[in-house]
Write a protein that holds these residues in place. Structure first.
Motif, short mmCIF file in Angstrom:
data_model
loop_
_atom_site.label_atom_id
_atom_site.label_comp_id
_atom_site.label_asym_id
_atom_site.label_seq_id
_atom_site.Cartn_x
_atom_site.Cartn_y
_atom_site.Cartn_z
N THR A 187 22.24 -14.24 1.17
CA THR A 187 21.29 -15.28 0.76
C THR A 187 20.31 -16.14 1.52
OG1 THR A 187 22.49 -14.65 -1.26
CG2 THR A 187 21.60 -16.27 -1.75
N ILE A 188 21.46 -17.08 2.26
CA ILE A 188 21.04 -18.47 3.11
C ILE A 188 20.07 -17.40 4.38
CG2 ILE A 188 21.76 -20.50 4.32
CD1 ILE A 188 23.83 -20.20 3.14
N GLY A 189 20.07 -16.59 4.74
CA GLY A 189 19.50 -16.49 5.62
C GLY A 189 17.77 -15.47 5.30
N GLY A 190 18.06 -14.98 3.95
CA GLY A 190 16.81 -14.51 3.33
C GLY A 190 15.84 -15.55 3.17
N ALA A 191 16.65 -16.89 2.18
CA ALA A 191 15.63 -17.94 2.27
C ALA A 191 14.71 -18.70 3.38
CB ALA A 191 16.72 -19.05 1.32
N TYR A 192 15.92 -18.36 3.74
CA TYR A 192 15.30 -18.46 6.08
C TYR A 192 14.06 -17.92 6.20
CZ TYR A 192 14.21 -20.54 10.54
OH TYR A 192 13.78 -20.43 11.74
N ALA A 193 14.15 -16.58 6.14
CA ALA A 193 12.91 -16.16 6.60
C ALA A 193 12.10 -15.85 4.86
CB ALA A 193 13.29 -14.61 6.35
N SER A 194 12.04 -15.97 4.01
CA SER A 194 11.21 -16.27 3.41
C SER A 194 9.85 -17.22 3.77
CB SER A 194 11.94 -16.00 1.30
OG SER A 194 10.72 -16.64 0.66
N GLU A 195 10.89 -18.74 3.99
CA GLU A 195 10.25 -19.80 3.91
C GLU A 195 9.40 -19.57 5.03
OE1 GLU A 195 10.14 -22.53 2.03
OE2 GLU A 195 11.52 -21.38 0.58
N GLN A 196 10.03 -19.20 6.08
CA GLN A 196 9.30 -18.74 7.27
C GLN A 196 8.44 -18.08 6.87
OE1 GLN A 196 9.33 -20.44 10.37
NE2 GLN A 196 11.09 -21.36 10.44
N ALA A 197 8.42 -17.35 6.26
CA ALA A 197 6.95 -16.31 6.65
C ALA A 197 6.28 -17.41 5.59
CB ALA A 197 7.17 -15.09 5.08
N LYS A 198 5.65 -18.17 4.86
CA LYS A 198 5.38 -18.78 4.49
C LYS A 198 4.56 -19.92 4.93
CE LYS A 198 8.10 -19.23 0.06
NZ LYS A 198 8.55 -20.06 -1.01
N ILE A 199 5.18 -20.12 5.88
CA ILE A 199 3.81 -20.95 7.27
C ILE A 199 3.15 -20.10 7.92
CG2 ILE A 199 4.23 -21.95 9.05
CD1 ILE A 199 7.86 -22.11 8.56
N PRO A 200 2.06 -20.29 8.15
CA PRO A 200 0.78 -20.02 8.76
C PRO A 200 1.04 -19.71 10.16
CG PRO A 200 0.39 -21.74 7.45
CD PRO A 200 1.22 -21.90 7.23
N SER A 201 1.15 -19.00 10.51
CA SER A 201 0.68 -18.87 12.11
C SER A 201 -0.96 -19.38 12.56
CB SER A 201 1.36 -17.60 12.37
OG SER A 201 0.23 -16.48 12.29
#
Length: 194
Positions: A172-186
């Motif tokens: 759950t914590i890892g998924g939240a981290y990945a979700s937040e990373q996905a929101k960051i524009p590259s």
């Protein structure tokens, strides 16, 4: 397959990048706070579920111990009743034989008749005591079967307690981290050959 001894010269055209790489922007403060809240919430939820599982386990064990103690007391009372019954029957038989001896002496009955009556008294006493003992043994067997059922039931209840998953909390914590990373524009950066 051939090897080119001279590396090719880089292009001098400044408008064409030679290679591109993606670079992620750092997380915003809001995203870091959101991730921290998710982590704290997940850990708190995990701990609450673990406490609930521990309480259910203790309740199941306490219930089993209480029923086991009641079963043990029931068996003790069966033993006491059987012992009292056998002692009472032996006392009654002794009193009966005493009366028979007095009657026989007063009436003058002796010999085979007296012996047969006394023998019947002993037989009836033995039969009654054996019956009391047999009933006690059967009651104890039944009680032991109930005890086995108590154990099986308690084991089943303990096995049905839902245990929280530490792996699930981590995911759950890892998924939240990945979700937040996905929101960051590259952003694409270009290296221009000079």
């Amino acid at each position: 397959f051939t090897t080119d001894p001279q590396p090719s010269a880089p292009s001098t055209n400044s408008s064409t990048p030679s290679r591109g790489s993606a670079v992620c922007e750092p997380m915003s403060t809001f995203q870091m706070i959101s991730l921290a809240v998710t982590a704290v919430s997940t850990v708190t939820q995990f701990m609450g579920q673990q406490e609930q599982a521990d309480r259910e386990y203790e309740a199941s064990i306490n219930n089993y111990n209480t029923q086991l103690a009641a079963n043990t007391e029931q068996q003790r009372q069966m033993d006491v009743r059987a012992t009292d019954g056998m002692a009472g029957r032996a006392g009654a038989a002794l009193a009966e034989r005493g009366r028979l001896n007095v009657i026989g002496a007063e009436s003058g009955v002796t010999g085979n008749t007296s012996d047969r009556i006394t023998g019947e008294s002993y037989f009836n006493e033995g039969y009654d005591i054996a019956s009391i003992s047999s009933n006690r043994i059967n009651s104890i067997r039944q009680s032991n079967l109930q005890r086995d059922g108590l154990h099986a039931s308690a084991s089943s209840r303990v096995n049905q307690i839902k245990q929280p998953s530490l792996l699930g909390a981590g995911l759950t914590i890892g998924g939240a981290y990945a979700s937040e990373q996905a929101k960051i524009p590259s952003r694409k950066t270009s290296t221009v050959a000079t």
